[in-house]
Scaffold this active site. Structure first.
Site, PDB file in Angstrom:
ATOM      1  N   SER A  24       0.838  -1.190   0.000  1.00  0.00           N
ATOM      2  CA  SER A  24       0.000   0.000   0.000  1.00  0.00           C
ATOM      3  C   SER A  24       0.885   1.256   0.000  1.00  0.00           C
ATOM      4  O   SER A  24       1.662   1.441  -0.928  1.00  0.00           O
ATOM      5  CB  SER A  24      -0.968  -0.044   1.183  1.00  0.00           C
ATOM      6  OG  SER A  24      -2.019   0.872   1.031  1.00  0.00           O
ATOM      7  N   GLU A  59      -9.131  -4.582  -4.233  1.00  0.00           N
ATOM      8  CA  GLU A  59      -8.430  -3.776  -3.235  1.00  0.00           C
ATOM      9  C   GLU A  59      -9.385  -2.916  -2.402  1.00  0.00           C
ATOM     10  O   GLU A  59      -9.248  -2.818  -1.175  1.00  0.00           O
ATOM     11  CB  GLU A  59      -7.417  -2.855  -3.918  1.00  0.00           C
ATOM     12  CG  GLU A  59      -6.312  -3.558  -4.688  1.00  0.00           C
ATOM     13  CD  GLU A  59      -5.137  -3.977  -3.826  1.00  0.00           C
ATOM     14  OE1 GLU A  59      -5.239  -3.874  -2.592  1.00  0.00           O
ATOM     15  OE2 GLU A  59      -4.116  -4.409  -4.390  1.00  0.00           O
ATOM     16  N   HIS A  98      -7.818  -5.637  -0.012  1.00  0.00           N
ATOM     17  CA  HIS A  98      -6.562  -4.953   0.290  1.00  0.00           C
ATOM     18  C   HIS A  98      -5.926  -5.558   1.543  1.00  0.00           C
ATOM     19  O   HIS A  98      -6.533  -5.570   2.616  1.00  0.00           O
ATOM     20  CB  HIS A  98      -6.891  -3.478   0.529  1.00  0.00           C
ATOM     21  CG  HIS A  98      -5.732  -2.548   0.523  1.00  0.00           C
ATOM     22  ND1 HIS A  98      -4.867  -2.418  -0.534  1.00  0.00           N
ATOM     23  CD2 HIS A  98      -5.302  -1.638   1.448  1.00  0.00           C
ATOM     24  CE1 HIS A  98      -3.975  -1.487  -0.274  1.00  0.00           C
ATOM     25  NE2 HIS A  98      -4.212  -1.000   0.932  1.00  0.00           N
TER      26      HIS A  98
END
Length: 514
Positions: free
Chosen positions: A197, A320, A423
């Site tokens: 991320s 995600e 995610h």
């Protein structure tokens, strides 16, 4: 019972623990505390100490807000950990304190550049280091207003922060590795930077930064490419809004330096709320293209060859951002008009109809839901994560470097599967730390985890993720060869091509923060 282990670094001796053959050192300072007049300044070298310094407990994490109502499912919790501006420390897991010169895996945590820590639970047991006979390093770096606030313009240079101090912290940690990691059994000439991320986005930024050049040798981006950074004028506007919230004039640098942690965090939260209301964004801070520390947009620099000697392995998860729509009733219940309006905030309005048509058809072909929420979620995920990752791979491919792509498609079993391949779901698999209620856990999933670990280890060691357990992993190439991570991992040519091709005529140097 754990045994003692003492290592000599250039700053002094450190005492860690020997845990069943894995040596663990925590809370190692890699730079001087950025406190007092060093707040917002680039990192400075750590002072030497005498005697043996204990390195058995994690260091303080960068000041950050505690997430309201606890953390989302699968998200590491940092509640209860000590917070301090004195946060520049790193942690090491190594199989041996010898001269074996093991490859080094340098992990940068995520958290939208304002939350997170290098103490994530999946790191704790050091399973990847043990399995791969590699040295794993995780770091803390300055977050939010401490690490990504540009004050140079608004203070007339009296506080010369560019908004890249958090990235400069990462480079200082890489410098520390160059100077010291050999004493921990690591090879300073074989360093792979990686992150998830905002950590993956940091990797993309480091690929473009002159100060980072030569300090790492491979890059493994996970759910983050080189597209999350902002132009200088945007960072100046954010600083102006922030100082207005704090009721401080830019010339009053003494008042800025006198702000308490609580005042800064409260002001930061008010800034987040304001930007969410004004611009629909929740991440006020990210690296800044200031023209010096970060000379140009990373996507532009990489295309020109700033990372031309760096093999890259990069990928994303299929869903995600699905958790955001699941948790947000407004997103979950949006209609076609609201969907179109949201997409138009991301891309030029003239390309929105083509994107919607392509994604609607692709979702229909796969038998998935084709609600406005699903269509927007898929477009938003690809705009923020998948397409920039593919562009990064294409640039490295076209610059003649090995580039490898993956797509994680295994769906989270929690909440009846509504979160999809969300995610962060892939992190426990990479580090061999499955959490049954989050990842699921059975023989097939354990095998998936092993294959993900082995391919990453192979890349960390050689720059090629092909390995015995996962098989041959071809470069991305013109055929867009991609490893699909799921219960039955396989390599596929151009998967989810309908969606990818819908972006062919869309060029962007960076993504507006969300």
């Amino acid at each position: 019972m754990s045994n003692q282990a003492v290592v000599s670094t250039k700053s002094g001796k450190l005492e860690g623990n020997d845990k069943k053959g894995l040596y663990v050192f925590k809370g190692i300072p890699y730079a001087a505390p950025p406190v007092g007049n060093l707040r917002w300044m680039p990192p400075r070298p750590e002072k030497k100490w005498s005697g043996v310094r204990p390195a058995k407990e994690y260091g303080a994490i960068s000041p950050q807000p505690m997430m309201p109502g606890g953390t989302a499912i699968g998200t590491p919790s940092f509640d209860g950990q000590t917070q301090s501006e004195d946060c520049l420390s790193l942690n090491i897991w190594t199989p041996g304190l010898d001269d074996a010169r093991r490859p080094v895996f340098f992990w940068i945590h995520g958290g939208a550049f304002y939350i997170g820590s290098g103490t994530e639970s999946f790191l704790e047991e050091g399973l990847l280091a043990r399995r791969g006979d590699i040295v794993v390093v995780s770091i803390n770096y300055r977050l939010g207003a401490y690490g990504f606030l540009n004050l140079n313009e608004i203070t007339g240079g009296r506080i010369p922060s560019t908004g890249n101090e958090g990235i400069l912290d990462q480079i200082a940690a890489l410098d520390w590795i160059q100077d010291n990691i050999a004493a921990f059994g690591g090879d300073p000439n074989n360093v792979t930077i990686s992150g998830f991320s905002a950590g993956g986005m940091s990797v993309g930024t480091l690929l473009a930064m002159p100060a980072a050049k030569g300090k790492f040798h491979k890059a493994l981006n996970r759910s983050g490419a080189a597209n999350i950074n902002g132009p200088l004028d945007s960072s100046v506007k954010v600083a102006e809004k922030f100082l207005k919230i704090l009721n401080i004039q830019g010339k009053d640098i003494d008042a800025l330096r006198a702000l308490t942690t609580r005042q800064l965090l409260d002001g930061q939260q008010r800034l987040i709320d304001q930007l969410r209301a004004e611009d629909g964004r929740a991440t006020p801070f990210q690296p800044v293209v200031d023209g010096t520390v970060l000379p140009e947009m990373p996507m532009t620099a990489i295309k020109k060859g700033s990372a031309k000697n760096i093999p890259i392995m990069a990928g994303t998860s299929l869903d995600e951002l699905k958790m955001m729509s699941v948790m947000d009733p407004a997103a979950r219940n949006m209609d076609e008009t609201a969907m179109t309006k949201k997409i138009n905030t991301l891309v030029p309005a003239e390309i929105t109809p083509g994107l919607v048509k392509a994604y609607r058809e692709a979702l229909k072909q796969r038998g998935g839901a084709i609600t406005p929420a699903e269509i927007f979620g898929s477009i938003n995920t690809d705009w923020m994560f998948r397409i920039p990752t593919i562009r990064l791979l294409e640039m490295q491919r076209d610059n003649g470097m090995p580039a490898y792509n993956y797509l994680f498609t295994y769906k989270c079993p929690a909440m009846g599967g509504v979160l999809g391949a969300m995610h962060g779901l892939d992190n426990p698999f990479l580090f061999g730390a499955l959490v049954p209620e989050f990842t699921g856990k059975d023989a097939e999933l354990e095998e998936l985890s092993v294959k993900m670990q082995d391919s990453a280890i192979a890349f960390i060691k050689t720059g090629d993720p092909s390995c015995k357990s996962a098989g041959k992993w071809p470069v991305y190439g013109k055929n867009r060869m991609t490893m699909l991570w799921d219960r039955k991992p396989r390599v596929a040519a151009a998967p989810y091509e309908t969606e990818r091709a819908a972006w062919d005529n869309y060029e962007y140097a960076y993504s507006k923060p969300v």
